[in-house]
Design a protein around this motif. Sequence first.
Motif, PDB file in Angstrom:
ATOM      1  N   MET A 158       0.842  -1.161   0.000  1.00  0.00           N
ATOM      2  CA  MET A 158       0.000   0.000   0.000  1.00  0.00           C
ATOM      3  C   MET A 158       0.895   1.233   0.000  1.00  0.00           C
ATOM      4  SD  MET A 158      -2.900   0.803   2.755  1.00  0.00           S
ATOM      5  CE  MET A 158      -4.147   1.918   2.345  1.00  0.00           C
ATOM      6  N   SER A 159       0.574   2.133  -0.891  1.00  0.00           N
ATOM      7  CA  SER A 159       1.383   3.340  -0.948  1.00  0.00           C
ATOM      8  C   SER A 159       0.754   4.441  -0.113  1.00  0.00           C
ATOM      9  CB  SER A 159       1.531   3.799  -2.398  1.00  0.00           C
ATOM     10  OG  SER A 159       0.279   4.197  -2.888  1.00  0.00           O
ATOM     11  N   GLU A 160       1.599   5.275   0.366  1.00  0.00           N
ATOM     12  CA  GLU A 160       1.133   6.386   1.193  1.00  0.00           C
ATOM     13  C   GLU A 160       1.203   7.679   0.385  1.00  0.00           C
ATOM     14  OE1 GLU A 160       2.708   8.638   5.096  1.00  0.00           O
ATOM     15  OE2 GLU A 160       2.747   6.463   5.115  1.00  0.00           O
ATOM     16  N   VAL A 161       0.123   8.419   0.400  1.00  0.00           N
ATOM     17  CA  VAL A 161       0.070   9.690  -0.318  1.00  0.00           C
ATOM     18  C   VAL A 161       0.349  10.800   0.682  1.00  0.00           C
ATOM     19  CG1 VAL A 161      -1.376  11.268  -1.629  1.00  0.00           C
ATOM     20  CG2 VAL A 161      -1.603   8.801  -1.948  1.00  0.00           C
ATOM     21  N   THR A 162       1.304  11.589   0.347  1.00  0.00           N
ATOM     22  CA  THR A 162       1.606  12.729   1.223  1.00  0.00           C
ATOM     23  C   THR A 162       1.240  14.014   0.503  1.00  0.00           C
ATOM     24  OG1 THR A 162       3.861  12.824   0.432  1.00  0.00           O
ATOM     25  CG2 THR A 162       3.465  11.560   2.428  1.00  0.00           C
ATOM     26  N   GLU A 163       0.716  14.897   1.236  1.00  0.00           N
ATOM     27  CA  GLU A 163       0.331  16.183   0.661  1.00  0.00           C
ATOM     28  C   GLU A 163       1.440  17.190   0.925  1.00  0.00           C
ATOM     29  OE1 GLU A 163      -3.010  19.464   1.603  1.00  0.00           O
ATOM     30  OE2 GLU A 163      -3.688  17.397   1.399  1.00  0.00           O
ATOM     31  N   VAL A 164       1.867  17.838  -0.120  1.00  0.00           N
ATOM     32  CA  VAL A 164       2.893  18.858   0.015  1.00  0.00           C
ATOM     33  C   VAL A 164       2.203  20.216   0.140  1.00  0.00           C
ATOM     34  CG1 VAL A 164       4.859  19.973  -1.096  1.00  0.00           C
ATOM     35  CG2 VAL A 164       4.496  17.501  -1.329  1.00  0.00           C
ATOM     36  N   VAL A 165       2.517  20.877   1.200  1.00  0.00           N
ATOM     37  CA  VAL A 165       1.931  22.190   1.428  1.00  0.00           C
ATOM     38  C   VAL A 165       2.987  23.243   1.156  1.00  0.00           C
ATOM     39  CG1 VAL A 165       0.857  23.725   3.116  1.00  0.00           C
ATOM     40  CG2 VAL A 165       0.389  21.259   3.163  1.00  0.00           C
ATOM     41  N   ASP A 166       2.643  24.173   0.285  1.00  0.00           N
ATOM     42  CA  ASP A 166       3.561  25.250  -0.042  1.00  0.00           C
ATOM     43  C   ASP A 166       3.316  26.384   0.951  1.00  0.00           C
ATOM     44  OD1 ASP A 166       5.253  27.057  -1.156  1.00  0.00           O
ATOM     45  OD2 ASP A 166       4.148  27.288  -3.029  1.00  0.00           O
ATOM     46  N   ASP A 167       4.265  26.542   1.888  1.00  0.00           N
ATOM     47  CA  ASP A 167       4.120  27.588   2.899  1.00  0.00           C
ATOM     48  C   ASP A 167       4.229  28.995   2.319  1.00  0.00           C
ATOM     49  OD1 ASP A 167       3.744  25.753   4.858  1.00  0.00           O
ATOM     50  OD2 ASP A 167       5.879  25.649   5.419  1.00  0.00           O
ATOM     51  N   ASP A 168       4.853  29.108   1.133  1.00  0.00           N
ATOM     52  CA  ASP A 168       5.034  30.432   0.544  1.00  0.00           C
ATOM     53  C   ASP A 168       3.843  30.869  -0.300  1.00  0.00           C
ATOM     54  OD1 ASP A 168       7.476  30.693   1.713  1.00  0.00           O
ATOM     55  OD2 ASP A 168       8.552  29.832   0.002  1.00  0.00           O
ATOM     56  N   ALA A 169       2.896  29.948  -0.557  1.00  0.00           N
ATOM     57  CA  ALA A 169       1.759  30.292  -1.400  1.00  0.00           C
ATOM     58  C   ALA A 169       0.937  31.392  -0.743  1.00  0.00           C
ATOM     59  CB  ALA A 169       0.890  29.068  -1.654  1.00  0.00           C
ATOM     60  N   GLY A 170       0.613  32.380  -1.481  1.00  0.00           N
ATOM     61  CA  GLY A 170      -0.204  33.468  -0.982  1.00  0.00           C
ATOM     62  C   GLY A 170       0.569  34.559  -0.274  1.00  0.00           C
ATOM     63  N   THR A 171       1.821  34.306   0.066  1.00  0.00           N
ATOM     64  CA  THR A 171       2.597  35.337   0.747  1.00  0.00           C
ATOM     65  C   THR A 171       3.470  36.127  -0.216  1.00  0.00           C
ATOM     66  OG1 THR A 171       4.378  33.812   1.235  1.00  0.00           O
ATOM     67  CG2 THR A 171       2.652  34.067   2.912  1.00  0.00           C
ATOM     68  N   ALA A 172       3.634  35.605  -1.448  1.00  0.00           N
ATOM     69  CA  ALA A 172       4.447  36.318  -2.419  1.00  0.00           C
ATOM     70  C   ALA A 172       3.722  37.596  -2.848  1.00  0.00           C
ATOM     71  CB  ALA A 172       4.719  35.444  -3.631  1.00  0.00           C
ATOM     72  N   GLU A 173       4.463  38.661  -2.968  1.00  0.00           N
ATOM     73  CA  GLU A 173       3.867  39.920  -3.361  1.00  0.00           C
ATOM     74  C   GLU A 173       3.547  39.917  -4.845  1.00  0.00           C
ATOM     75  OE1 GLU A 173       5.735  43.496  -2.163  1.00  0.00           O
ATOM     76  OE2 GLU A 173       6.442  42.599  -0.282  1.00  0.00           O
ATOM     77  N   LYS A 174       2.398  40.480  -5.167  1.00  0.00           N
ATOM     78  CA  LYS A 174       2.038  40.614  -6.565  1.00  0.00           C
ATOM     79  C   LYS A 174       2.832  41.768  -7.158  1.00  0.00           C
ATOM     80  CE  LYS A 174      -2.575  39.487  -7.320  1.00  0.00           C
ATOM     81  NZ  LYS A 174      -3.973  39.920  -7.379  1.00  0.00           N
ATOM     82  N   PRO A 175       3.252  41.613  -8.398  1.00  0.00           N
ATOM     83  CA  PRO A 175       3.966  42.729  -9.021  1.00  0.00           C
ATOM     84  C   PRO A 175       3.020  43.907  -9.222  1.00  0.00           C
ATOM     85  CG  PRO A 175       3.545  40.999 -10.618  1.00  0.00           C
ATOM     86  CD  PRO A 175       3.111  40.476  -9.283  1.00  0.00           C
ATOM     87  N   GLU A 176       3.546  45.087  -9.133  1.00  0.00           N
ATOM     88  CA  GLU A 176       2.742  46.283  -9.369  1.00  0.00           C
ATOM     89  C   GLU A 176       2.279  46.296 -10.817  1.00  0.00           C
ATOM     90  OE1 GLU A 176       1.700  49.046  -7.525  1.00  0.00           O
ATOM     91  OE2 GLU A 176       2.244  47.751  -5.830  1.00  0.00           O
ATOM     92  N   PRO A 177       1.041  46.691 -11.047  1.00  0.00           N
ATOM     93  CA  PRO A 177       0.597  46.771 -12.443  1.00  0.00           C
ATOM     94  C   PRO A 177       1.333  47.885 -13.177  1.00  0.00           C
ATOM     95  CG  PRO A 177      -1.095  47.598 -10.952  1.00  0.00           C
ATOM     96  CD  PRO A 177       0.005  47.048 -10.112  1.00  0.00           C
ATOM     97  N   GLU A 178       1.527  47.673 -14.464  1.00  0.00           N
ATOM     98  CA  GLU A 178       2.219  48.664 -15.279  1.00  0.00           C
ATOM     99  C   GLU A 178       1.361  49.922 -15.402  1.00  0.00           C
ATOM    100  OE1 GLU A 178       3.160  47.199 -19.148  1.00  0.00           O
ATOM    101  OE2 GLU A 178       4.061  49.076 -19.795  1.00  0.00           O
ATOM    102  N   ARG A 179       1.982  51.046 -15.279  1.00  0.00           N
ATOM    103  CA  ARG A 179       1.285  52.331 -15.410  1.00  0.00           C
ATOM    104  C   ARG A 179       2.078  53.245 -16.332  1.00  0.00           C
ATOM    105  NH1 ARG A 179      -2.875  53.424 -11.841  1.00  0.00           N
ATOM    106  NH2 ARG A 179      -3.148  51.857 -10.218  1.00  0.00           N
ATOM    107  N   LEU A 180       1.337  54.127 -17.018  1.00  0.00           N
ATOM    108  CA  LEU A 180       1.935  55.172 -17.839  1.00  0.00           C
ATOM    109  C   LEU A 180       1.117  56.434 -17.613  1.00  0.00           C
ATOM    110  CD1 LEU A 180       3.971  56.041 -20.029  1.00  0.00           C
ATOM    111  CD2 LEU A 180       2.308  55.282 -21.734  1.00  0.00           C
ATOM    112  N   HIS A 181       1.752  57.480 -17.181  1.00  0.00           N
ATOM    113  CA  HIS A 181       1.090  58.749 -16.857  1.00  0.00           C
ATOM    114  C   HIS A 181      -0.032  58.531 -15.846  1.00  0.00           C
ATOM    115  CE1 HIS A 181       3.485  60.471 -19.963  1.00  0.00           C
ATOM    116  NE2 HIS A 181       2.910  59.756 -20.908  1.00  0.00           N
ATOM    117  N   GLY A 182       0.161  57.591 -14.946  1.00  0.00           N
ATOM    118  CA  GLY A 182      -0.815  57.308 -13.907  1.00  0.00           C
ATOM    119  C   GLY A 182      -1.922  56.362 -14.315  1.00  0.00           C
ATOM    120  N   ALA A 183      -2.002  56.005 -15.583  1.00  0.00           N
ATOM    121  CA  ALA A 183      -3.066  55.126 -16.077  1.00  0.00           C
ATOM    122  C   ALA A 183      -2.585  53.675 -16.118  1.00  0.00           C
ATOM    123  CB  ALA A 183      -3.495  55.558 -17.477  1.00  0.00           C
ATOM    124  N   LEU A 184      -3.479  52.760 -15.789  1.00  0.00           N
ATOM    125  CA  LEU A 184      -3.153  51.341 -15.910  1.00  0.00           C
ATOM    126  C   LEU A 184      -2.921  51.002 -17.369  1.00  0.00           C
ATOM    127  CD1 LEU A 184      -5.714  49.854 -13.412  1.00  0.00           C
ATOM    128  CD2 LEU A 184      -3.237  49.708 -13.234  1.00  0.00           C
TER     129      LEU A 184
END
Length: 184
Positions: A1-27
């Motif tokens: 019988m094989s054992e299934v292990t779940e890998v939990v990514d502790d860094d998921a959700g903590t990474a900062e999203k890159p800032e959206p690109e802007r030009l003259h203040g506009a997205l």
Amino acid sequence: MSEVTEVVDDDAGTAEKPEPERLHGALVTHGGDATVLHVTPGEYLAVVNALRADGYYMCIDVCGVDYLTHCGRSALPAEIEAQRFEVVAQFLRHSDASRARVRVQVDADEPTVPTITGLFPGAEGPERETWDMFGIVFDGHPDLTRILMPDEWTGHPLRKDYSVGRIPVQFKAAPIRGDREGVK
């Protein structure tokens, strides 16, 4: 019988999203060969003025779009609230043949944006056409009158809730339905 292990990514959700690109203040997004700037009606004139200072000396077109039945469209950045109407203005910079497109979300309850005819006199006709067909008012326009429809016309025919009416047409060779079928 094989054992299934779940890998939990502790860094998921903590990474900062890159800032959206802007030009003259506009997205900014990119579509086709153009840089697309998303602005509110209040930002529109300042962004167009900044584009002109960047060398976009030619306004190619100004047009309107009615998204009455398509308000959930996904081509907008998440930060932009989709509105029923949109004004799209396109500009060309001849020095490197680059194009910029400005998309303005326009509220259906107050469909008004400032005119850009002070910066681009050639936008006078396309803005009149956009008003004539969609009812989007260009505040400060020098002659916002009908350009395609007769002066006495009521309404704006390219709005998606505009009644198109109906005129019955009977074609000469079309079969006749009802009690006259089969009659020689």
